[in-house]
Design a protein around this motif. Structure first.
Motif, short mmCIF file in Angstrom:
data_model
loop_
_atom_site.label_atom_id
_atom_site.label_comp_id
_atom_site.label_asym_id
_atom_site.label_seq_id
_atom_site.Cartn_x
_atom_site.Cartn_y
_atom_site.Cartn_z
N GLN A 394 40.09 39.84 39.62
CA GLN A 394 39.33 39.99 40.85
C GLN A 394 37.86 40.32 40.61
N ARG A 420 46.22 42.38 46.08
CA ARG A 420 45.81 40.98 46.22
C ARG A 420 45.02 40.79 47.53
N ALA A 423 41.55 42.12 46.90
CA ALA A 423 40.86 41.16 46.05
C ALA A 423 40.41 39.94 46.86
#
Length: 766
Positions: A394, A420, A423
């Protein structure tokens, strides 16, 4: 050479030697040469300004010539510890990023933090998700717990479950077996990531900006290898208009169009529409005379091959300079020499604000023009990356100035707590497109989170959205929910496009769902309801008797009973670790399997193909053998263990083999593994042998066969086990799922059935 030049003070000698260096090595073009001169013009930083230099080096050089910033997007508040917390409660709980000043607690306190079975289930899910994503810390209540020692974590979770099932008292704080969190030996390793800043409510400004967007140039449809359907033309032009608008205002302007959600029903061709719109966006960037930025597509690993195939099937000439798959060897090709994944740092590398010190930040990928042709972010390139890789890299990916970022199956980032998701929101792009057929998979938090990624500020903060919309929806009677949902859809206005297959695919064949009782969206087919064979009924009754004898009043007993009944209703031997028999006669021990075999026999009689959806992996494997023996054909299984890409047996490869086989064929699939993106129109029959609590998941699985390209009528079967003396688990679950599905258009998809609702339907007492 540069060391020698740095020591020279004569301007003439400096210029002469720089020209010499440029001539001899061919390494510096005019712009880089000017940048070197700018750096050498300030050879020393005064001691009293050293902190200023470290904080903002761009103040000391011409930023047009020298790039010395980390260059993250405007939403990135900093780089530091990322620890998930219960997002819905975060604004009220007072939980900090780091808990107490003592920091991360050892796993040995985990069991003592868990007070209920539902909380235990949540903690187990958080642990598995964190471990899958490579994180070593989770939040439990107001404590941060180190979960890097898996054996200790598993032991603590087992202890908590045993205690809660047996109703033993919670251990008192200060017990001798609790580790001292101040012990220097206590691990202090945490996952580092980007902090995404909150944004203010700028909804009115955004809606005004979108409504005044000028029309984009006409789309070049003539050059496409496939002509779009009318609804696809509409979708392409909607995306192109918003993408073009994203170029008209500078970064940081709160009224700039930044993204949207393509929430079309599954099977309407979202990938095709997206690729055409991306081509037009590249042309719009060229028309403005600027650099054509690279494009990023984030997707489940199973869809990488799909995207590559769609590009070949859509364009005679690839509109992208090239396509890079950042997976496996594709990652290695762009890694900095000697570096692996992004930094995982100890708390000792953090400043007093919990942010990572600049000297501890490590970027692993080759980003930026200094890497020449070996850089990942080449202009005009399309980069395909999985959600897992995005989370792992990331920091590097958040530095790139992407033209567009596409999130395919964007419900993957519906949880704002997940690494996630953070990110994803930290990526810097002119336009973010979130493509998903299920923008509300479980609850309205999903929808807010997706829109917050696509167009920050449109719906305000989560606290504001919860007050204005979630509370109203929860309190409203069923007949009011659709009206409230329609209000919300009008509020998001041009930033979300949602169409239903039945309204736009006039040539799509009919779809019929069959169940024992029928209903608003089902056709009654009584033979799909089969009375449990004696062994299955005995196992079912034993579960109920065990609850009646010991369960009432025992915390967690009702939920444990629901889970046991769910397993027994699939097959009397489905639960537990004991293997199922290899004898195909065991099919006859399950009422659902008896009904399913009747359907499969009918499919064989008409020489067509059928998918059997099952969640339980043990049953998947044994059922494949039983059906293989019965029908004398190879029955394959596709589940989470099946590779998404590679040279072996991938999901797409197995499905292709299944579809290419002439005539009758059977395949077993997990609805969780194939609920995203895959097209299986070679089959037109689907049997939901084991149903999911969430009707959206079930719809995702069904729509693998009900989409563009399907030419035959689609039949969906819901076999159920019946009990001769009481309403069975299967019938209760079906009725609850049908109730949820009646709300399908309230937002866009129904809510999941909660275990508590099943407890109430079965008449169990918590």
């Amino acid at each position: 050479c540069l060391k020698h030049l740095r020591g020279e003070r004569s301007g003439a000698l400096f210029d002469r030697q720089m020209r010499c260096l440029d001539r001899r090595l061919g390494a510096l073009d005019e712009q880089r040469l000017a940048g070197v001169r700018d750096v050498l013009a300030t050879p020393r930083i005064p001691a009293e300004r050293a902190r200023d230099f470290l904080t903002a080096p761009g103040q000391f050089f011409d930023h047009e010539l020298v790039d010395v910033e980390l260059n993250f997007g405007v939403r990135v508040a900093g780089v530091g510890i990322i620890v998930p917390q219960t997002f819905a409660d975060a604004s009220e709980s007072g939980i900090s990023w780091f808990g107490d000043s003592d920091g991360v607690q050892p796993a040995s306190i985990l069991a003592g933090l868990i007070a209920t079975l539902p909380q235990l289930d949540t903690v187990e899910q958080d642990v598995r998700a964190a471990q899958d994503q490579g994180r070593s810390v989770i939040a439990v209540g107001d404590q941060l717990v180190d979960i890097s020692d898996r054996s200790t974590v598993d032991s603590e979770l087992a202890t908590a479950r045993d205690r809660l099932l047996d109703e033993t008292p919670l251990p008192e704080p200060g017990d001798d077996d609790q580790a001292d969190p101040s012990d220097p030996a206590t691990p202090r390793t945490v996952q580092v990531g980007v902090h995404v800043a909150d944004v203010q409510d700028v909804g009115e400004a955004l809606r005004a900006s979108a409504s005044s967007t000028p029309s984009a140039r006409p789309v070049d449809y003539a050059s496409l290898l496939r002509s779009p359907y009318p609804h696809q033309r509409e979708g392409i032009e909607w995306m192109v208009r918003l993408m073009t608008a994203s170029l008209l205002k500078p970064d940081g302007d709160p009224s700039r169009v930044q993204g949207a959600i393509l929430a079309d029903d599954m099977g309407l061709g979202k990938t095709y529409m997206t690729l055409v719109a991306l081509r037009e966006f590249l042309e719009a960037q060229r028309a403005r005379g600027g650099t054509v930025r690279p494009t990023l597509a984030v997707l489940p690993v199973s869809l990488i091959e799909n995207w590559q195939a769609e590009i070949d099937a859509t364009f005679a000439t690839n509109p992208f300079e090239d396509v890079v798959v950042l997976q496996g060897k594709g990652i290695t090709a762009f890694q900095e020499l000697g570096r692996g994944k992004e930094t995982t740092a100890s708390v000792v590398n953090l400043d007093d604000q919990g942010m990572l010190r600049a000297d501890a930040i490590r970027f692993s990928l080759k980003i930026g023009p200094e890497h020449g042709r070996s850089r990942l972010d080449m202009p005009g390139r399309l980069v395909l990356v999985t959600y897992e890789t995005l989370a792992s890299y990331q920091l590097s990916l958040a530095q790139v100035d992407w033209g567009a970022v596409v999130f395919d199956e964007a419900q993957t980032i519906k949880n704002p707590d997940a690494l996630r998701t953070r990110a994803a929101k930290a990526l810097k792009a002119r336009f973010m497109l979130l493509a998903t057929g299920t923008p509300v998979e479980n609850k309205m938090l999903d929808f807010w989170c997706l829109m917050d990624a696509a167009q920050p500020g449109l719906l305000g903060s989560w606290a504001e959205f919860r007050t204005q919309w979630v509370s109203r929806m929860e309190k409203a009677p069923s007949e009011e929910k659709s009206r409230i949902g329609q209000e919300l859809r009008e509020l998001v206005g041009p930033f979300m496009l949602r169409r239903i297959k039945e309204d736009h695919l006039r040539d799509l064949p009919p779809k019929t769902v069959y169940g024992p009782e029928g209903g608003p969206a089902q056709v009654a087919r009584p033979d799909l309801g089969v009375v449990m064979p004696v062994p299955q009924r005995d196992a079912y009754d034993a579960v109920l008797e065990g609850y009646r004898r010991n369960g009432p009043g025992v915390r967690g007993a009702a939920l444990a009973t629901v889970q046991a009944l769910r397993g027994v209703s699939l097959h009397p031997s489905a639960s537990g670790d004991a293997p199922l028999s290899s004898d195909p006669a065991d099919l006859d021990l399950s009422a659902r399997m008896v009904a399913a075999v009747r359907v499969i026999d009918e499919v064989r009689a008409v020489d067509e193909k059928v998918i059997v959806f099952v969640i339980n992996k043990k049953v998947q494997a044994r059922l494949a053998l039983w059906l293989q023996e019965r029908y004398r054909l190879r029955v394959r299984v596709v589940n989470g263990d099946t590779a998404g890409v590679g040279s072996g047996a991938t999901r797409k490869g197995i499905i292709g083999e299944f579809e290419r086989a002439p005539g009758f064929n059977v395949i077993i699939m997990s609805p969780l593994a194939v609920g995203v993106g895959l097209t299986i129109v070679g089959a037109n029959h689907a049997i939901h042998l084991e149903r999911h609590w969430n009707p959206a998941k079930e719809a995702q699985a069904t729509d693998r066969i009900y989409r563009i390209g399907q030419t035959r009528p689609v039949h969906v079967y819901l076999p159920m086990a019946l009990h001769p003396d009481t309403t069975s688990f299967d019938l209760n679950l079906d009725r609850l799922l049908q109730q949820k599905s009646t709300l399908r258009d309230a937002i866009v998809v129904p809510e999941a059935v909660g275990e508590q609702e099943v407890v109430a339907a079965l008449g169990l007492v918590r």
